[in-house]
Design an enzyme around this catalytic site. Structure first.
Site, short mmCIF file in Angstrom:
data_model
loop_
_atom_site.label_atom_id
_atom_site.label_comp_id
_atom_site.label_asym_id
_atom_site.label_seq_id
_atom_site.Cartn_x
_atom_site.Cartn_y
_atom_site.Cartn_z
N CYS A 170 -1.96 9.16 2.52
CA CYS A 170 -1.61 8.52 1.19
C CYS A 170 -2.34 8.79 -0.17
CB CYS A 170 -1.30 7.14 1.16
SG CYS A 170 -2.04 6.41 1.79
N GLU A 181 1.22 -1.03 0.08
CA GLU A 181 -0.40 0.33 0.28
C GLU A 181 0.98 1.17 -0.03
OE1 GLU A 181 -3.29 -0.38 -0.73
OE2 GLU A 181 -2.88 -2.43 0.02
#
Length: 485
Positions: free
Chosen positions: A287, A253
């Protein structure tokens, strides 16, 4: 603070002990510089001990009735609920999260724990037909064994828990390495929660260390079969390379450069609210944050005026103050990097509608527009409170600009026509996109992950079963096979 010093240890095979490294990781409050804890680093030998402990404990845990495994997860959830105020204070102190951010992180952490409780009972096998007479094919879903988890500093409690809890629920053991800036919230705090919940020794081990001490030991070690990494794409590429060389599965991720698109028929006031949150939540250290805010020229003037006014009104300061909306960046290096990025971008031709300044690790918000099309900042992830406003003419240009990035994590489209938004969203090369909402979302049962440089694989829901279990084929011949010789 006794909370931090009590947890400032390695946790290996059910024992709390100091690391044997020759230097310490110092845990600082990023707002005021207060020293929270000092933790002697774990050595490569201790990483080996952690993995070996996990290996020894895992088979008995896999053989444990899944209802019994579920009970441990249920106790862990109750402990998090009971200690929520204490954990929230730790998030504020260790990573400079505001009260709003701490509440947001803990809400999601509890939701993911609830889903992990259900995952214990989720794996199901199959019986498949065979072309061979008398044969029965059984396909079992079994734990991978030992999982290595490497978590980031921005949502450390949530993002460690997000891999650790499902891996445990599915019958695996775990070795967790938290980020050096958040060793407590991202590491030993979880160990304490699960220890108090009755998790048998050896099933969760936490090593607080650094690549400078252990190199690639955490990745190359022969015991773990899966590595779950959350962090930058630069480090993620290294993780993927090392794991591939050692034939390990990875779940990555990674970073993002998400676009929030405001079409000509959008509710401008609502789009402004969504864009401000999507860009500035947790100081932009997310993110999924909306790095680029793309606005149709039809509504550009109105949107820009309202967006800048709202951003200028955000309260920057001490994250311990409930009124604070923008707290500190995680460390001085990050604060200096963001300030330098803004200065360089303006010097290269961009216009600063707001030009944020650094005061220690506090960096006030910036809003930049008029960026040259080839500006490097449009291609990179900005982990700080900087918004880029980019105008466009029509859907096709919006899609082209949104896709002009090596990343593909999240995104959003604002429009008065939902199906129009869905059609635009389908054209964006990203793992996740949200219509008439923000870019920062995570839900326990919806596949989470990115495309391109934003990662490999998915987490959440059934994706957790795929990530942390494997399939085993056992055939049974009820009759007699015929062999050619």
């Amino acid at each position: 603070m006794s909370f931090f010093t009590d947890l400032a240890h390695q946790y290996i095979d059910g024992e709390w002990r100091p690391g044997k490294g020759s230097w310490d990781i110092i845990d600082f409050n990023p707002f005021n510089g207060e020293k929270l804890a000092s933790i002697p680093v774990a050595t490569a030998e201790e990483v080996d001990q952690a993995y070996r402990a996990a290996e020894r404990a895992q088979q008995a845990w896999a053989d444990t009735n899944p209802y019994a495994r579920r009970t441990v997860l249920e106790k862990a959830l109750r402990i998090v609920e009971e200690r929520e105020p204490e954990i929230a204070e730790a998030i504020v102190a260790e990573l400079g999260g505001t009260h709003l951010k701490a509440g947001f992180e803990l809400h999601l952490a509890k939701e993911f724990l609830r889903e992990a409780i259900q995952l214990a009972l989720r794996p199901a096998g199959q019986i498949l037909p065979s072309p061979t007479e008398g044969k029965e094919n059984r396909v079992y879903r079994v734990p991978v064994g030992v999982v290595g988890v490497i978590s980031p500093f921005n949502f450390p409690f949530l993002l460690s828990l997000k891999s650790v809890a499902p891996a445990l629920a599915l019958g695996n053991a775990v070795v967790l390495k938290p980020h050096q800036n958040t060793p407590i919230c991202g590491g030993t705090l979880l160990a304490k929660v699960f220890e108090d919940a009755g998790l048998p020794a050896g099933l969760l081990n936490v090593v607080v260390t650094d690549i400078a001490e252990i190199g690639d030991t955490l990745l190359e070690h022969p015991v773990p079969q899966v590595i779950s990494f959350t962090g930058s794409d630069k480090v993620g590429r290294h993780v993927a390379t090392v794991c591939a060389a050692n034939l390990k599965r990875v779940v990555l991720e990674l970073g993002g450069n998400s676009a929030l698109i405001v079409l000509d028929d959008a509710d401008v006031d609502y789009a402004v609210d969504a864009a401000v949150f999507s860009r500035y939540v947790h100081q932009g250290q997310v993110c999924m944050a909306a790095n680029r805010i793309l606005v149709d020229r039809v509504v550009e003037a109105e949107f820009t005026e309202k967006f800048v006014a709202k951003v200028a009104s955000l309260t920057v300061g001490d994250p311990a103050d409930p009124a604070t909306q923008i707290g500190p960046l995680i460390n001085s290096s990050q604060a200096e990097s963001i300030s330098r990025l803004v200065d360089e971008t303006v010097a290269a031709g961009a216009t600063a509608l707001l030009h944020g300044r650094a005061d220690g690790n506090l960096v006030s918000p910036s809003v930049l527009t008029g960026l040259p099309a080839d500006s490097p900042v449009l291609q990179q992830e900005i982990f700080g409170p900087v918004a880029l406003l980019v105008p466009f003419d029509g859907e096709d240009e919006a899609v082209r600009i949104a896709n002009d990035t090596p990343y593909g994590l999240s995104g959003a489209v604002h429009t008065g026509n939902i199906e129009r938004g869905v059609r635009v969203g389908q054209r964006i090369h990203t793992g996740m996109i949200h219509i008439n909402d923000g870019t920062v979302h995570d839900e326990p049962i919806v596949p989470f992950g990115g495309e391109k440089s934003s990662g490999l694989g998915r987490l959440n829901g059934e994706s957790m079963v795929e990530a942390f279990t494997t399939q085993k084929w056992i055939s049974v011949q009820h009759g007699r096979s015929q062999f050619p010789f």
